[in-house]
Design an enzyme around this catalytic site. Sequence first.
Site, short mmCIF file in Angstrom:
data_model
loop_
_atom_site.label_atom_id
_atom_site.label_comp_id
_atom_site.label_asym_id
_atom_site.label_seq_id
_atom_site.Cartn_x
_atom_site.Cartn_y
_atom_site.Cartn_z
N HIS A 55 0.85 -1.20 0.00
CA HIS A 55 0.00 0.00 0.00
C HIS A 55 0.88 1.24 0.00
O HIS A 55 1.69 1.43 0.90
CB HIS A 55 -0.90 -0.01 1.24
CG HIS A 55 -1.93 1.09 1.24
ND1 HIS A 55 -3.18 0.92 0.68
CD2 HIS A 55 -1.88 2.36 1.71
CE1 HIS A 55 -3.87 2.04 0.82
NE2 HIS A 55 -3.10 2.93 1.44
N SER A 56 0.71 2.08 -1.02
CA SER A 56 1.47 3.32 -1.09
C SER A 56 0.78 4.40 -0.26
O SER A 56 -0.44 4.59 -0.35
CB SER A 56 1.60 3.78 -2.54
OG SER A 56 2.35 2.84 -3.29
N GLU A 57 1.57 5.09 0.51
CA GLU A 57 1.08 6.15 1.38
C GLU A 57 0.19 7.14 0.62
O GLU A 57 0.50 7.54 -0.50
CB GLU A 57 2.28 6.91 1.95
CG GLU A 57 1.94 8.11 2.80
CD GLU A 57 3.20 8.82 3.28
OE1 GLU A 57 3.23 9.20 4.46
OE2 GLU A 57 4.14 8.98 2.49
N GLN A 74 -9.45 1.34 0.64
CA GLN A 74 -8.65 0.16 0.32
C GLN A 74 -7.76 -0.24 1.50
O GLN A 74 -7.59 -1.42 1.79
CB GLN A 74 -7.77 0.41 -0.91
CG GLN A 74 -8.49 0.23 -2.22
CD GLN A 74 -7.52 0.11 -3.37
OE1 GLN A 74 -6.44 0.68 -3.38
NE2 GLN A 74 -7.91 -0.64 -4.38
N GLY A 96 1.42 9.92 -3.84
CA GLY A 96 1.09 10.41 -5.17
C GLY A 96 1.69 9.59 -6.30
O GLY A 96 2.20 10.15 -7.26
N ASP A 129 3.31 6.75 -13.41
CA ASP A 129 3.39 6.10 -12.10
C ASP A 129 4.87 5.87 -11.82
O ASP A 129 5.52 5.09 -12.50
CB ASP A 129 2.63 4.77 -12.13
CG ASP A 129 2.50 4.13 -10.75
OD1 ASP A 129 3.34 4.42 -9.87
OD2 ASP A 129 1.56 3.34 -10.56
N ARG A 131 6.24 4.76 -8.99
CA ARG A 131 6.52 3.87 -7.87
C ARG A 131 7.46 2.74 -8.27
O ARG A 131 7.38 2.20 -9.37
CB ARG A 131 5.22 3.31 -7.31
CG ARG A 131 4.40 4.35 -6.58
CD ARG A 131 3.06 3.81 -6.15
NE ARG A 131 2.21 3.51 -7.29
CZ ARG A 131 0.96 3.06 -7.19
NH1 ARG A 131 0.44 2.83 -5.99
NH2 ARG A 131 0.24 2.83 -8.27
#
Length: 201
Positions: A55-57, A74, A96, A129, A131
């Site tokens: 899970h991304s902050e 989520q 983000g 994206d 990430r």
Amino acid sequence: MRATIRTELELPMRFHDGWSTTADVISFDGLADGREHLALRWGPPARRTPLVRVHSECLTGDVLGSARCDCGPQLRESVERIAEAGGYLLYLRQEGRGIGLYAKLDAYALQDEGLDTYEANLALGYGEDERDYTVAAQMLQALGVRRVDLLTNNPDKAEQLVALGIEVAALVPTAAHLSGSNGRYLAAKVRHGHRIRSVAQ
């Protein structure tokens, strides 16, 4: 680079709707990006392969309750499902989609002018994206986890983890938490490959 466990401790948790649980929270040394990511553990798993959510902050969604995204719901869903099944939630400091909090708010302003979330990132000079899940793989390896059932609608997470040496035995979808404010956001996710199967309101 190899990561190691730094600290483990018990963390009682209570959500806005009154649901509560207790997790083991784990911090790490030696993560590739030098940032402070966490693993939360419930278990042991009822099956041999733990359920894992990467899970991304999202400060606006997870903490402030923003309805512009589905991140907070989520997170809440994932915690309950992992608490039931046993496994890990990896909380990554990648606000983000990896562009940072202020840039995400700049992207929100562009979304208000008609761009979708991915187009707004590009307009600001970022990738759609940004990430990277190297630290997620490091965390799992430090925890002794090499095989996971991944709780996600985003195939890119699975592809990156597999490339980093983590076996993804199954993709387990989360619900699509539709609100009056996030329909365009969810539609953009689907256009960019997310596999959203059901809607929770």
